[in-house]
Design an enzyme around this catalytic site. Structure first.
Site, PDB file in Angstrom:
ATOM      1  N   ILE A  60      31.731  42.054  39.208  1.00  0.00           N
ATOM      2  CA  ILE A  60      30.710  43.093  39.689  1.00  0.00           C
ATOM      3  C   ILE A  60      31.397  44.515  39.432  1.00  0.00           C
ATOM      4  O   ILE A  60      30.510  45.492  39.240  1.00  0.00           O
ATOM      5  CB  ILE A  60      30.934  43.191  41.362  1.00  0.00           C
ATOM      6  CG1 ILE A  60      30.025  44.168  41.867  1.00  0.00           C
ATOM      7  CG2 ILE A  60      32.537  43.424  41.670  1.00  0.00           C
ATOM      8  CD1 ILE A  60      28.780  43.844  41.815  1.00  0.00           C
ATOM      9  N   TYR A  61      32.670  44.682  38.593  1.00  0.00           N
ATOM     10  CA  TYR A  61      32.960  46.024  38.282  1.00  0.00           C
ATOM     11  C   TYR A  61      32.187  46.756  37.244  1.00  0.00           C
ATOM     12  O   TYR A  61      32.043  45.997  35.941  1.00  0.00           O
ATOM     13  CB  TYR A  61      34.557  45.877  37.815  1.00  0.00           C
ATOM     14  CG  TYR A  61      35.411  45.110  38.803  1.00  0.00           C
ATOM     15  CD1 TYR A  61      35.285  45.484  40.288  1.00  0.00           C
ATOM     16  CD2 TYR A  61      36.835  44.917  38.398  1.00  0.00           C
ATOM     17  CE1 TYR A  61      36.271  45.212  41.084  1.00  0.00           C
ATOM     18  CE2 TYR A  61      37.832  44.605  39.328  1.00  0.00           C
ATOM     19  CZ  TYR A  61      37.598  44.740  40.585  1.00  0.00           C
ATOM     20  OH  TYR A  61      38.614  43.989  41.448  1.00  0.00           O
ATOM     21  N   SER A  62      31.524  47.662  37.696  1.00  0.00           N
ATOM     22  CA  SER A  62      30.810  48.482  36.728  1.00  0.00           C
ATOM     23  C   SER A  62      29.633  47.766  36.222  1.00  0.00           C
ATOM     24  O   SER A  62      28.982  47.611  35.047  1.00  0.00           O
ATOM     25  CB  SER A  62      31.633  49.179  35.706  1.00  0.00           C
ATOM     26  OG  SER A  62      32.378  50.270  36.028  1.00  0.00           O
TER      27      SER A  62
END
Length: 335
Positions: A60-62
């Site tokens: 999910i990060y960035s």
């Protein structure tokens, strides 16, 4: 750098883990303080130079850019068999059915997408990012076990849940002879110690490694609270986690500052050294976005605090509201 086994495994990890939540495009809208691909590579290069072999990211990060940047940097800078890469599954940027959570379908989809973004054939440590109230835990644990048997994952970890949930998952895996979790990535620092009540004693009893996130309380422990960085001003999740408790936490931060002056080191080293003295902590996750910050974090590995120092830092802690684990009301996925 010093190295340790990750819990009850033979896997060697550095005592500091580089967290890459800050890798990504600021214009993507997730983290305005994120750093671009070139700067991300510089941070990874500095980490490797300092002996860090443990890297943490999430799908999910960035919106996947963190995995892309980390994978590209490691492919360029380090042999695959010399680094330990962790990523996570649970969140996705869409509310469409079957794209998120811990169903078998979601897990099987997300592992392949993560491997593609990382440019890797396998993930060393695959972590469930949160507890999924909408999927039977038996379905989740069997799917994760199948990833291990398929060679896509080497070890399994979990993050931010209630102790009873973690124990239930482990018991289900043991009952069916499925792969169990070897690590817990929990919210743990001098300003937030609620897991010392149940989660950490359980992990100690079962020899499960702790890899704490937010070990510096999103920068609050590195200074006397206030900051002028872009992240300090725009990181709303961090503001929600810590700012309401500022008044009762400031005396603890003051003591961190006093010990930093005593040892002539930055405050961050005191906060990290405290964590590294905890027997079940394998590697705090440092979310560096500046190569210069890493050297100070690594130096904490060799900072010895006395029993009196540790007691002095811990003495003023008071109970906090639970921050990290989800409740059923927090999970509003479309199914």
């Amino acid at each position: 750098m010093k190295y340790t086994k990750l819990g009850h495994t033979g896997l060697d990890v550095s005592r500091i883990c580089l967290g890459t939540m800050g890798f990504g495009r600021p214009e993507a809208g997730m983290f305005p303080w994120a750093i671009n691909e070139q700067k991300s590579e510089e941070v990874v290069a500095q980490a490797l130079d300092l002996g860090i072999n443990f890297f943490d990211t999430a799908n999910i990060y960035s919106h996947g850019d963190s995995e892309r940047y980390l994978g590209a940097a490691l492919k360029k800078l380090a042999p695959r068999d010399q680094v330990v890469v962790a990523t996570k599954v649970f969140y996705t940027p869409t509310d469409e059915p079957n794209q998120h959570g811990l169903s078998r379908k979601a897990i099987m989809t997300q592992i392949d997408q993560s491997l593609t973004r990382l440019g890797m054939d396998y993930i060393d440590l695959y972590i469930i990012h949160r507890w999924d109230y909408q999927t039977p835990i038996e379905e989740t644990m069997e799917a994760l076990h199948d990833l291990v048997k398929a060679g896509k994952v080497r070890y399994l970890g979990a993050s931010a849940m209630f102790a009873w949930q973690f124990e239930q998952a482990q018991n289900i895996a043991e009952k069916h002879n499925w792969t169990k979790f070897v690590s817990m990535q929990n919210h743990y620092n001098l300003l937030y110690r609620e897991d010392e009540r149940e989660m950490i004693p359980y992990c100690q009893d079962q020899d499960i490694a702790l890899t704490p996130y937010s070990p510096l309380a999103s920068g609050r422990l590195t200074r006397q609270w206030s900051g002028d960085t872009l992240r300090y001003k725009t990181d709303k999740p961090a503001q929600e986690k810590y700012d309401a408790d500022k008044e009762k936490d400031m005396p603890i931060i003051k003591r961190v500052g006093e010990l930093a002056a005593k040892y002539n080191v930055p405050q961050a080293q005191i906060a990290l050294a405290w964590l590294l003295h905890k027997p079940q902590v394998a590697a705090p996750i440092i979310g560096a976005t500046n190569p210069n910050h890493l050297k100070s974090s690594v130096d904490a590995v060799n900072l010895d605090l006395s029993t009196e120092d540790l007691h002095y830092l811990e003495q003023l802690y008071t109970p906090h509201r639970v921050v990290g684990p989800l409740t059923p009301a927090d999970q509003n996925f479309t199914r």
